[in-house]
Design an enzyme around this catalytic site. Structure first.
Site, PDB file in Angstrom:
ATOM      1  N   LYS A  44     -14.923  71.759  70.498  1.00  0.00           N
ATOM      2  CA  LYS A  44     -13.554  72.270  70.716  1.00  0.00           C
ATOM      3  C   LYS A  44     -13.434  72.857  72.116  1.00  0.00           C
ATOM      4  CE  LYS A  44     -12.166  75.834  67.962  1.00  0.00           C
ATOM      5  NZ  LYS A  44     -11.639  76.482  66.742  1.00  0.00           N
ATOM      6  N   TYR A  62       1.531  82.407  63.838  1.00  0.00           N
ATOM      7  CA  TYR A  62       2.414  81.272  63.562  1.00  0.00           C
ATOM      8  C   TYR A  62       2.262  80.895  62.091  1.00  0.00           C
ATOM      9  CZ  TYR A  62       4.426  76.600  64.344  1.00  0.00           C
ATOM     10  OH  TYR A  62       5.208  75.473  64.321  1.00  0.00           O
ATOM     11  N   ALA A 101       1.360  82.429  59.621  1.00  0.00           N
ATOM     12  CA  ALA A 101       0.262  83.021  58.843  1.00  0.00           C
ATOM     13  C   ALA A 101       0.817  84.040  57.853  1.00  0.00           C
ATOM     14  CB  ALA A 101      -0.739  83.686  59.768  1.00  0.00           C
ATOM     15  N   ALA A 138      -8.470  71.537  65.210  1.00  0.00           N
ATOM     16  CA  ALA A 138      -7.902  72.261  66.358  1.00  0.00           C
ATOM     17  C   ALA A 138      -8.276  71.599  67.681  1.00  0.00           C
ATOM     18  CB  ALA A 138      -8.383  73.714  66.332  1.00  0.00           C
ATOM     19  N   HIS A 154       0.482  81.842  68.965  1.00  0.00           N
ATOM     20  CA  HIS A 154      -0.393  81.052  68.091  1.00  0.00           C
ATOM     21  C   HIS A 154       0.346  79.756  67.737  1.00  0.00           C
ATOM     22  CE1 HIS A 154      -2.869  84.697  66.431  1.00  0.00           C
ATOM     23  NE2 HIS A 154      -2.424  84.956  67.636  1.00  0.00           N
ATOM     24  N   GLN A 179     -12.561  85.761  64.400  1.00  0.00           N
ATOM     25  CA  GLN A 179     -12.086  86.272  63.113  1.00  0.00           C
ATOM     26  C   GLN A 179     -12.611  87.705  62.950  1.00  0.00           C
ATOM     27  OE1 GLN A 179     -12.152  83.851  59.234  1.00  0.00           O
ATOM     28  NE2 GLN A 179     -14.151  84.781  59.380  1.00  0.00           N
ATOM     29  N   ASP A 220      -4.666  76.606  57.945  1.00  0.00           N
ATOM     30  CA  ASP A 220      -5.370  76.418  56.665  1.00  0.00           C
ATOM     31  C   ASP A 220      -4.823  75.203  55.931  1.00  0.00           C
ATOM     32  OD1 ASP A 220      -7.187  78.532  56.825  1.00  0.00           O
ATOM     33  OD2 ASP A 220      -5.626  79.964  56.257  1.00  0.00           O
ATOM     34  N   GLU A 259      -2.568  91.872  68.059  1.00  0.00           N
ATOM     35  CA  GLU A 259      -1.950  90.752  67.339  1.00  0.00           C
ATOM     36  C   GLU A 259      -0.850  91.293  66.428  1.00  0.00           C
ATOM     37  OE1 GLU A 259      -4.422  87.571  65.754  1.00  0.00           O
ATOM     38  OE2 GLU A 259      -3.414  87.820  63.830  1.00  0.00           O
ATOM     39  N   GLN A 309      -5.601  94.476  50.538  1.00  0.00           N
ATOM     40  CA  GLN A 309      -5.379  93.603  51.701  1.00  0.00           C
ATOM     41  C   GLN A 309      -6.720  93.136  52.290  1.00  0.00           C
ATOM     42  OE1 GLN A 309      -4.044  95.629  55.255  1.00  0.00           O
ATOM     43  NE2 GLN A 309      -2.253  94.319  55.277  1.00  0.00           N
TER      44      GLN A 309
HETATM   45  P1  FAD Z   1     -10.940  74.077  63.491  1.00  0.00           P
HETATM   46  O1  FAD Z   1     -11.573  74.565  64.719  1.00  0.00           O
HETATM   47  O2  FAD Z   1     -10.339  72.721  63.487  1.00  0.00           O
HETATM   48  O3  FAD Z   1     -12.033  74.168  62.323  1.00  0.00           O
HETATM   49  C1  FAD Z   1     -11.650  73.992  60.960  1.00  0.00           C
HETATM   50  C2  FAD Z   1     -12.846  73.563  60.123  1.00  0.00           C
HETATM   51  O4  FAD Z   1     -13.210  72.234  60.449  1.00  0.00           O
HETATM   52  C3  FAD Z   1     -14.104  74.402  60.353  1.00  0.00           C
HETATM   53  O5  FAD Z   1     -14.782  74.524  59.129  1.00  0.00           O
HETATM   54  C4  FAD Z   1     -14.927  73.581  61.325  1.00  0.00           C
HETATM   55  O6  FAD Z   1     -16.313  73.842  61.207  1.00  0.00           O
HETATM   56  C5  FAD Z   1     -14.579  72.168  60.850  1.00  0.00           C
HETATM   57  N1  FAD Z   1     -14.629  71.139  61.892  1.00  0.00           N
HETATM   58  C6  FAD Z   1     -14.236  71.238  63.171  1.00  0.00           C
HETATM   59  N2  FAD Z   1     -14.401  70.069  63.818  1.00  0.00           N
HETATM   60  C7  FAD Z   1     -14.906  69.200  62.896  1.00  0.00           C
HETATM   61  C8  FAD Z   1     -15.284  67.834  62.942  1.00  0.00           C
HETATM   62  N3  FAD Z   1     -15.212  67.102  64.069  1.00  0.00           N
HETATM   63  N4  FAD Z   1     -15.749  67.249  61.788  1.00  0.00           N
HETATM   64  C9  FAD Z   1     -15.847  67.972  60.620  1.00  0.00           C
HETATM   65  N5  FAD Z   1     -15.503  69.285  60.541  1.00  0.00           N
HETATM   66  C10 FAD Z   1     -15.041  69.881  61.661  1.00  0.00           C
HETATM   67  N6  FAD Z   1      -3.727  80.601  60.776  1.00  0.00           N
HETATM   68  C11 FAD Z   1      -2.371  80.434  60.773  1.00  0.00           C
HETATM   69  O7  FAD Z   1      -1.837  79.723  59.924  1.00  0.00           O
HETATM   70  N7  FAD Z   1      -1.577  81.036  61.718  1.00  0.00           N
HETATM   71  C12 FAD Z   1      -2.084  81.847  62.696  1.00  0.00           C
HETATM   72  O8  FAD Z   1      -1.360  82.373  63.518  1.00  0.00           O
HETATM   73  C13 FAD Z   1      -3.513  82.056  62.718  1.00  0.00           C
HETATM   74  N8  FAD Z   1      -4.088  82.814  63.665  1.00  0.00           N
HETATM   75  C14 FAD Z   1      -5.449  82.962  63.715  1.00  0.00           C
HETATM   76  C15 FAD Z   1      -6.034  83.722  64.732  1.00  0.00           C
HETATM   77  C16 FAD Z   1      -7.405  83.884  64.797  1.00  0.00           C
HETATM   78  C17 FAD Z   1      -8.004  84.717  65.919  1.00  0.00           C
HETATM   79  C18 FAD Z   1      -8.250  83.282  63.811  1.00  0.00           C
HETATM   80  C19 FAD Z   1      -9.738  83.480  63.859  1.00  0.00           C
HETATM   81  C20 FAD Z   1      -7.673  82.508  62.796  1.00  0.00           C
HETATM   82  C21 FAD Z   1      -6.288  82.333  62.731  1.00  0.00           C
HETATM   83  N9  FAD Z   1      -5.677  81.546  61.738  1.00  0.00           N
HETATM   84  C22 FAD Z   1      -4.305  81.395  61.722  1.00  0.00           C
HETATM   85  C23 FAD Z   1      -6.492  80.947  60.672  1.00  0.00           C
HETATM   86  C24 FAD Z   1      -6.938  79.501  60.998  1.00  0.00           C
HETATM   87  O9  FAD Z   1      -5.808  78.654  61.091  1.00  0.00           O
HETATM   88  C25 FAD Z   1      -7.871  79.043  59.868  1.00  0.00           C
HETATM   89  O10 FAD Z   1      -9.073  79.776  59.915  1.00  0.00           O
HETATM   90  C26 FAD Z   1      -8.126  77.556  59.764  1.00  0.00           C
HETATM   91  O11 FAD Z   1      -8.715  77.286  58.489  1.00  0.00           O
HETATM   92  C27 FAD Z   1      -9.076  76.991  60.814  1.00  0.00           C
HETATM   93  O12 FAD Z   1      -8.470  76.915  62.038  1.00  0.00           O
HETATM   94  P2  FAD Z   1      -9.324  76.534  63.363  1.00  0.00           P
HETATM   95  O13 FAD Z   1      -8.343  76.472  64.456  1.00  0.00           O
HETATM   96  O14 FAD Z   1     -10.486  77.432  63.485  1.00  0.00           O
HETATM   97  O15 FAD Z   1      -9.823  75.053  62.947  1.00  0.00           O
END
Ligand code: FAD
Length: 295
Positions: A164, A49, A51, A124, A77, A175, A109, A17, A211
């Protein structure tokens, strides 16, 4: 090539990454990183993207360069929380025009200042469904072996992950984590829930105490005592910390590969020399696994 097809032809899949440089830095700085990572022959390279304050509009450009200049598979991403349907459609079109076929579909986030208005995409899984309906892309998503920081429990988070994946996820990337036991227990739980898509273990070498502390506080990942000891002991000696961090990550990866992980995703932090040392430490192990693929 679609990443889901790479998993069909070989395991473990090895990926890196990288993140786009901030606007004030020339884009060429990341091309030097890609040039070095290319020599390590990863199965794909992913580009974050927005981040950590990195520039969003450079993700497509960098992913396109990875794919079209270096001939490595690219994973772009894409976050959706602050985007309209039209924003996402535009990015999908740009990715298609640049032959980038793989997307890591993320929510992103919640901004510290809160959201401006009602988002079009809340989670997501809605982005996954949208990309799926547009067709033509292989879709990855994020997974959290210790649960997502906002979610009340790991089991609840896995329930949402299941929803999802059912929307059209082809593979998952976790993560960062530092205790492999957490990953193995998590994988068991996913299998019990019928989540059988490949899961890549996200590994971040510890190179900088501040970090790592920031990452851990943002992500909610736990820091085992042996990592805390390393960080405390060598925080003032970057070379010693680098050596210890690389050794720790290497050991984690050897254990994951012996266990049978589908893939390893290394958070390179745009430091190709670190990825290089780790992969060199694994050269004989990788060659045994490659031979197994051909049997
Ligand atoms: P989701 O899967 O939507 O989950 C978010 C939260 O909502 C979780 O707590 C989940 O339990 C909860 N949830 C899901 N569905 C529901 C529902 N139906 N009802 C209620 N709650 C629900 N961030 C960036 O900005 N740019 C990046 O490039 C980036 N790359 C990443 C790469 C990896 C491998 C990882 C692990 C994370 C990355 N992130 C990045 C961080 C990520 O955007 C954050 O962790 C964000 O807070 C959650 O994203 P998600 O896609 O997991 O969200």
């Amino acid at each position: 090539m679609l990443i889901k097809d790479i998993f069909l032809s070989k395991t473990p899949v090895i990926s890196f990454e990288i993140f786009p440089p901030k606007r004030e830095y020339p884009i060429e700085t990341v091309y030097e990183t890609i040039e070095s990572l290319n020599k390590l022959k990863p199965d794909f390279i992913s580009v974050t993207y927005g981040a950590g304050g990195s520039s969003r509009d450079r993700t497509v450009e960098i992913a396109s360069t990875i794919k079209n200049k270096y001939g490595i598979e690219a994973l772009a991403h894409l976050t959706c929380l602050s985007s309209s349907k039209e924003d996402i459609q535009t990015i999908l079109m740009e990715l298609r025009q640049n032959q980038v076929e793989n997307i890591l579909a993320l929510r992103g986030d919640i901004p510290s200042e809160g959201l401006k208005g009602e988002p079009y995409f809340n989670f997501a899984k809605e982005l996954v469904s949208f990309i799926k309906s547009e067709g033509g892309f292989c879709i990855g998503a994020a997974a959290y072996p210790e649960g997502h920081v906002e979610c009340a429990s790991l089991d609840k988070d896995i329930q949402y992950l299941q929803e999802k994946v059912q929307c059209g996820v082809d593979f998952l990337i976790t993560q960062l984590f530092f205790d492999n036991k957490r990953f193995y227990e998590y994988k068991d739980k996913l299998v019990q829930k019928g989540i059988n898509v490949p899961v890549m273990a996200g590994i971040m070498p510890v190179l900088n105490k501040n970090q790592i502390k920031k990452m851990v506080s943002l992500s909610g990942a736990s820091l085992p005592n042996n990592i805390i000891r390393i960080l405390d002991k060598y925080e003032h000696s970057p070379e010693a910390l680098r050596e210890a961090g690389i050794a720790y990550a290497t050991e984690q990866i050897i254990d994951l590969l012996s266990w049978g992980a589908d893939g390893i995703h290394i958070y390179t932090m745009n430091k190709p020399d670190v990825a290089d040392t780790i992969l060199n430490n694994l050269s004989q192990i990788r060659s045994v696994l490659t031979k197994e693929n051909h049997c």
